[in-house]
Enzyme design. Structure first.
Site, PDB file in Angstrom:
ATOM      1  N   LYS A 223      41.144  25.028  52.641  1.00 21.03           N
ATOM      2  CA  LYS A 223      41.950  26.176  52.731  1.00 21.03           C
ATOM      3  C   LYS A 223      42.610  26.257  54.262  1.00 21.03           C
ATOM      4  O   LYS A 223      43.784  26.958  54.624  1.00 21.03           O
ATOM      5  CB  LYS A 223      41.346  27.347  52.159  1.00 21.03           C
ATOM      6  CG  LYS A 223      41.032  27.515  50.776  1.00 21.03           C
ATOM      7  CD  LYS A 223      40.253  28.503  50.329  1.00 21.03           C
ATOM      8  CE  LYS A 223      40.098  28.458  48.966  1.00 21.03           C
ATOM      9  NZ  LYS A 223      39.058  27.368  48.593  1.00 21.03           N
TER      10      LYS A 223
ATOM     11  N   GLU B 281      39.580  35.617  57.811  1.00 24.04           N
ATOM     12  CA  GLU B 281      41.058  36.043  57.922  1.00 24.04           C
ATOM     13  C   GLU B 281      41.124  37.584  57.495  1.00 24.04           C
ATOM     14  O   GLU B 281      39.992  38.052  57.090  1.00 24.04           O
ATOM     15  CB  GLU B 281      41.725  35.280  56.650  1.00 24.04           C
ATOM     16  CG  GLU B 281      41.396  35.613  55.348  1.00 24.04           C
ATOM     17  CD  GLU B 281      42.335  34.695  54.525  1.00 24.04           C
ATOM     18  OE1 GLU B 281      43.211  33.947  54.668  1.00 24.04           O
ATOM     19  OE2 GLU B 281      42.414  35.260  53.263  1.00 24.04           O
TER      20      GLU B 281
ATOM     21  N   HIS C 274      35.304  39.006  43.656  1.00 28.87           N
ATOM     22  CA  HIS C 274      36.471  38.059  43.986  1.00 28.87           C
ATOM     23  C   HIS C 274      36.451  37.257  43.105  1.00 28.87           C
ATOM     24  O   HIS C 274      37.194  36.020  43.135  1.00 28.87           O
ATOM     25  CB  HIS C 274      36.070  37.389  45.507  1.00 28.87           C
ATOM     26  CG  HIS C 274      35.861  38.356  46.613  1.00 28.87           C
ATOM     27  ND1 HIS C 274      36.883  39.237  47.181  1.00 28.87           N
ATOM     28  CD2 HIS C 274      34.482  38.591  47.106  1.00 28.87           C
ATOM     29  CE1 HIS C 274      36.306  39.924  47.926  1.00 28.87           C
ATOM     30  NE2 HIS C 274      34.884  39.660  48.262  1.00 28.87           N
TER      31      HIS C 274
ATOM     32  N   GLU D  75      48.464  30.532  44.983  1.00 25.58           N
ATOM     33  CA  GLU D  75      47.885  31.799  45.013  1.00 25.58           C
ATOM     34  C   GLU D  75      48.203  32.771  46.232  1.00 25.58           C
ATOM     35  O   GLU D  75      48.644  32.310  47.422  1.00 25.58           O
ATOM     36  CB  GLU D  75      46.412  31.856  44.969  1.00 25.58           C
ATOM     37  CG  GLU D  75      45.922  31.063  43.521  1.00 25.58           C
ATOM     38  CD  GLU D  75      44.224  31.430  43.203  1.00 25.58           C
ATOM     39  OE1 GLU D  75      43.808  32.644  44.005  1.00 25.58           O
ATOM     40  OE2 GLU D  75      43.797  30.765  42.524  1.00 25.58           O
TER      41      GLU D  75
ATOM     42  N   GLU E  30      46.115  30.175  49.016  1.00 26.95           N
ATOM     43  CA  GLU E  30      45.503  28.765  48.684  1.00 26.95           C
ATOM     44  C   GLU E  30      46.183  28.158  47.525  1.00 26.95           C
ATOM     45  O   GLU E  30      46.998  28.986  46.915  1.00 26.95           O
ATOM     46  CB  GLU E  30      43.974  28.847  48.232  1.00 26.95           C
ATOM     47  CG  GLU E  30      43.879  29.382  47.042  1.00 26.95           C
ATOM     48  CD  GLU E  30      42.255  29.591  47.055  1.00 26.95           C
ATOM     49  OE1 GLU E  30      41.374  29.693  47.984  1.00 26.95           O
ATOM     50  OE2 GLU E  30      41.930  29.897  45.640  1.00 26.95           O
TER      51      GLU E  30
ATOM     52  N   ASN F  86      45.489  25.856  44.244  1.00 30.75           N
ATOM     53  CA  ASN F  86      44.422  25.085  43.667  1.00 30.75           C
ATOM     54  C   ASN F  86      45.017  23.703  42.904  1.00 30.75           C
ATOM     55  O   ASN F  86      45.598  23.943  42.184  1.00 30.75           O
ATOM     56  CB  ASN F  86      43.920  26.007  42.589  1.00 30.75           C
ATOM     57  CG  ASN F  86      43.070  27.258  43.145  1.00 30.75           C
ATOM     58  OD1 ASN F  86      42.206  26.932  44.113  1.00 30.75           O
ATOM     59  ND2 ASN F  86      43.222  28.200  42.822  1.00 30.75           N
TER      60      ASN F  86
ATOM     61  N   ARG G  18      44.087  21.906  40.636  1.00 31.89           N
ATOM     62  CA  ARG G  18      43.662  21.744  39.264  1.00 31.89           C
ATOM     63  C   ARG G  18      44.337  22.822  38.545  1.00 31.89           C
ATOM     64  O   ARG G  18      45.028  23.568  38.482  1.00 31.89           O
ATOM     65  CB  ARG G  18      42.284  21.708  39.663  1.00 31.89           C
ATOM     66  CG  ARG G  18      41.943  23.036  40.145  1.00 31.89           C
ATOM     67  CD  ARG G  18      40.313  23.551  40.163  1.00 31.89           C
ATOM     68  NE  ARG G  18      39.976  24.901  40.788  1.00 31.89           N
ATOM     69  CZ  ARG G  18      40.190  25.857  40.572  1.00 31.89           C
ATOM     70  NH1 ARG G  18      40.940  26.218  39.230  1.00 31.89           N
ATOM     71  NH2 ARG G  18      39.865  27.079  41.354  1.00 31.89           N
TER      72      ARG G  18
END
Length: 722
Positions: free
Chosen positions: A166, A241, A276, A316, A329, A331, A333
């Site tokens: 990331k 972050e 999360h 995302e 990020e 992903n 997949r």
């Protein structure tokens, strides 16, 4: 032929034989258009690609079964891999063949890329699908699969590497003009920066993530996040972050081929989360301004083009209260929540992953979305007690009116889908994620889709470990959810409300379930009763084997889940009928070991009863109840010292705190950490006092109820820890 017709043609039957595979596109960003024809069955195939005959699924549980299903539709043979605890798992039973990965923990089985590649070669597979989690975002594994001469179902190793970290992904996205948060140096974080988010650089699913609101706890949370990330992904790198309060979690689904086409398949709202990890997801995102939606779609397309992406991927974002999106990020997949997109767009994303890997081209434009879809994740966990994962046998897992098809073709107005990792007779173990299933509802409107999903969950037959089913129903029926007042703090703010002690009205179903369970138990220990008459009558004549004197009522005690409320059932059955304390308006119509019919305030209600040892499940059209039959007297052998801290779940002790026996502790201070189902769970002091015993040992596996430590409370009798 229209674009939609071309799309429909490509979805009928197996992948085309004349679609071959070519080299991965590692070059610059590509245009969002297909230079070739709309029909992927026409035109020359890229050099080097070919049809897949046998595919190995490098995963387990729900996603493994999901991939196997698409392979069956496409006419592709399948191979499963399994750890020792998964030797008889559902995905193993359903595959054409299976290869053992010796061991139990993920690190020695599903995270062993060399072992998975060897399994594929030994089983004669020519392709590998990684699913999600485990090795799905490992560039090294993707490269190893290709180096072995196998087809990798996913983006190129270069693309996986670009987005797999990331921290590196943020650098690439900044260069591509995608808005994002700036990373913070953990050593330079000040109180003015709080709150901040500690996040694993690899993987996803909420593992290795911590919100830090107090500067003093930053170092401890960094240590915990690194350990959890290393255990889940084999990579302990984390970064820090800013944490955006009141933001929505919105993600965009992309699908790209090797011929230059990039599809943007709408966005999903994933704001309802715990730890999360997403709990409820839906598409399209409700109440999202058109300008924000367009900006998200454009940013996602730019992200995919920036790395020459192929296959299914998800970009995302956090959308702040001001409507500004920030990249989180990408992903590389398939996502857990991909079914909602499949339902709305009428697509099989897994089949398209396979077709793209074979070299097929996407039509120039995706199909148009239809309706609204909502997904709820059914977990074996206790939301009221820190989301403690649960383990044990699954006796039954059924939903009413589930569609046989797992994608909803054009022409269907609504549907209900179940994607499960277990079936009746399976066991939920302690080594892996506790998600049992995903339940997906699709309908023309959001309100109808939400209503159908809540109704299906309420009527589900879930006989096994404690689940979050009641929480899910509460979320879906909450007025703030109905009004789409959503952000990532939605569940945290309302958790006490959604999991609190039941009031009188909420407790009535539990009390009636306990009464039905007691009557079913009594019926099972007497001669079968004759069929009931057309109308309720005094039940002593119905159940002639029951003999109760007025001075000797029957007594049965139950503890309800998840509330923990104990219900004591006292009743008499005489020639005048049923007399039950606290149930003056109840008339017994009939009773059998598996079915009790009661008339409650002149309304007939049916209770389906199933007992497995001391656990009893009572299902009604209005919902189900899980009960534990309690003995009349406590077994002295089960008593422990006051102040004992018991293991709340099966797991492994991974770390001890800084305290030793004799030290003073304050309420809430961490004493030790347990790892269970790929997450770390802290065990804290229940009260201020003295730590008198610490029996936990790092590396030792413990069972539920094992005494780990004892804290003697200050100023009186020690507190009994839950």
């Amino acid at each position: 032929m229209s674009n939609e017709q071309a799309q429909a043609r490509t979805q009928e039957g197996p992948a085309r034989k004349d679609s071959a595979q070519g080299p991965a596109q590692e070059g610059p960003a590509r245009k969002d258009s297909a230079p070739a024809q709309a029909d992927p069955a026409q035109g020359p195939a890229p050099e080097g690609r070919g049809p897949i005959r046998v595919l190995l699924v490098a995963n387990r549980g729900e996603i493994a079964r999901r991939v196997l299903r698409s392979c069956r539709v496409l006419g592709i043979g399948t191979v499963a891999v399994h750890s020792d605890p998964d030797a008889d798992a559902a995905h193993v039973r359903e595959a054409d063949g299976a290869v053992r990965l010796p061991g139990e923990a993920a690190a020695e089985t599903y995270l062993r890329g060399d072992a998975v590649v060897a399994a594929a070669l030994s089983a004669g597979a020519d392709a590998v699908h990684p699913g999600y989690g485990f090795l799905s975002e490992s560039a090294e594994f993707a490269a190893a699969v290709r180096d072995a001469g196998l087809t990798w179902i996913g983006p190129s190793p270069r693309a996986v590497a670009a987005m797999g970290s990331k921290t590196r992904a943020k650098q690439l996205m900044a260069a591509a003009g995608v808005p994002l948060f700036a990373a913070l140096d953990p050593a330079r974080v000040t109180a003015a920066d709080l709150p901040v988010l500690v996040k694993a650089a690899a993987g996803g699913g909420g593992r290795g993530m911590r919100v830090v609101r107090e500067l003093a706890s930053l170092e401890e949370e960094l240590t915990a996040a690194r350990a959890e990330a290393a255990a889940a992904f084999g990579d302990g790198e984390v970064f820090v972050e800013p944490y955006a309060e009141g933001a929505r979690h919105i993600e965009v689904q992309v699908l790209a081929d090797a011929h230059g086409t990039v599809w943007v398949l709408g966005e999903r709202d994933c704001s309802v989360q715990r730890r999360h990890q997403k709990v409820v997801e839906e598409t399209p995102a409700p109440g999202l301004p058109a300008t924000v939606r367009a900006a998200l779609h454009d940013a996602a397309a730019r992200a995919a083009r920036a790395i020459g992406y192929e296959g299914a991927g998800t970009v995302e974002f956090l959308v702040g209260a001001d409507g500004r999106p920030y990249f989180l990020e990408m992903n590389t997949r398939l996502q857990v929540e991909h079914p909602v997109t499949e339902c709305v767009f009428g697509l099989d994303l897994v089949a398209w992953q396979i077709r793209i890997a074979e070299g097929a081209a996407l039509p120039p434009q995706p199909p148009r979305p239809r309706g609204h879809a909502v997904e709820a994740r059914l977990y074996a966990e206790d939301p009221a007690r820190g989301w403690q994962p649960q383990a044990g046998p699954v006796h039954r897992l059924e939903l009413p009116d589930v569609d046989a098809e797992f994608t909803l073709p054009p022409g269907r107005d609504a549907g209900l889908r179940l994607d499960s990792g277990v079936t009746g007779g399976d066991t939920v173990g302690v080594h892996y994620d506790p998600m049992l299933a995903k339940v997906i509802s699709w309908a023309p409107t959001r309100a109808e889709a939400v209503r159908r999903l809540a109704h299906a969950l309420e009527r589900a037959r879930i006989h096994g470990p404690l689940t979050n089913r009641h929480l899910l129903v509460g979320i879906l029926r909450h007025p703030d959810f109905a009004a789409a007042r959503l952000d990532t703090g939605f569940l945290e703010r309302r958790l006490a409300e959604l999991t609190g002690e039941p009031g009188q009205a909420a407790g009535d179903p539990e009390r009636l379930a306990a009464l039905a369970a007691a009557l079913a138990d009594a019926a099972g220990r007497t001669a079968p009763a004759p069929p009931p008459p057309a109308r309720p009558t005094p039940v002593a004549a119905l159940l002639g084997g029951w003999r109760n004197l007025p001075s000797q009522p029957q007594l049965k005690r139950f503890r309800a889940e998840p509330s923990g409320t104990e219900h004591e059932v006292r009743y008499r059955l005489t020639r005048d009928g049923l007399t039950a304390e606290g149930h003056d308006d109840v008339v017994l119509v009939s009773a059998a070991p598996d079915r009790v019919v009661l008339e409650v305030a002149d309304v007939r209600r049916t209770f389906e009863v199933a007992a497995y040892g001391d656990r009893v499940f009572v299902d009604t059209p209005a919902g189900g109840a899980a009960l534990t039959a309690l003995p009349r007297f406590t077994d002295p052998a089960e008593q422990v010292a006051p102040g004992s801290l018991r293991a709340p779940m099966p797991g492994t002790v991974v770390r001890l705190g800084r305290f030793t026996p004799g030290d003073r502790v304050e309420r809430g201070q961490p004493l030790l950490w347990l790892e269970a189902m790929k997450m770390e769970h802290v065990v804290t002091a229940p009260a201020a006092g003295t730590l008198t015993e610490l029996t936990a040992v790092v590396g030792r596996q413990v069972e539920p109820g094992t005494v780990l430590a004892v804290v003697k409370e200050d100023g009186g009798a020690p507190e009994q820890a839950p």
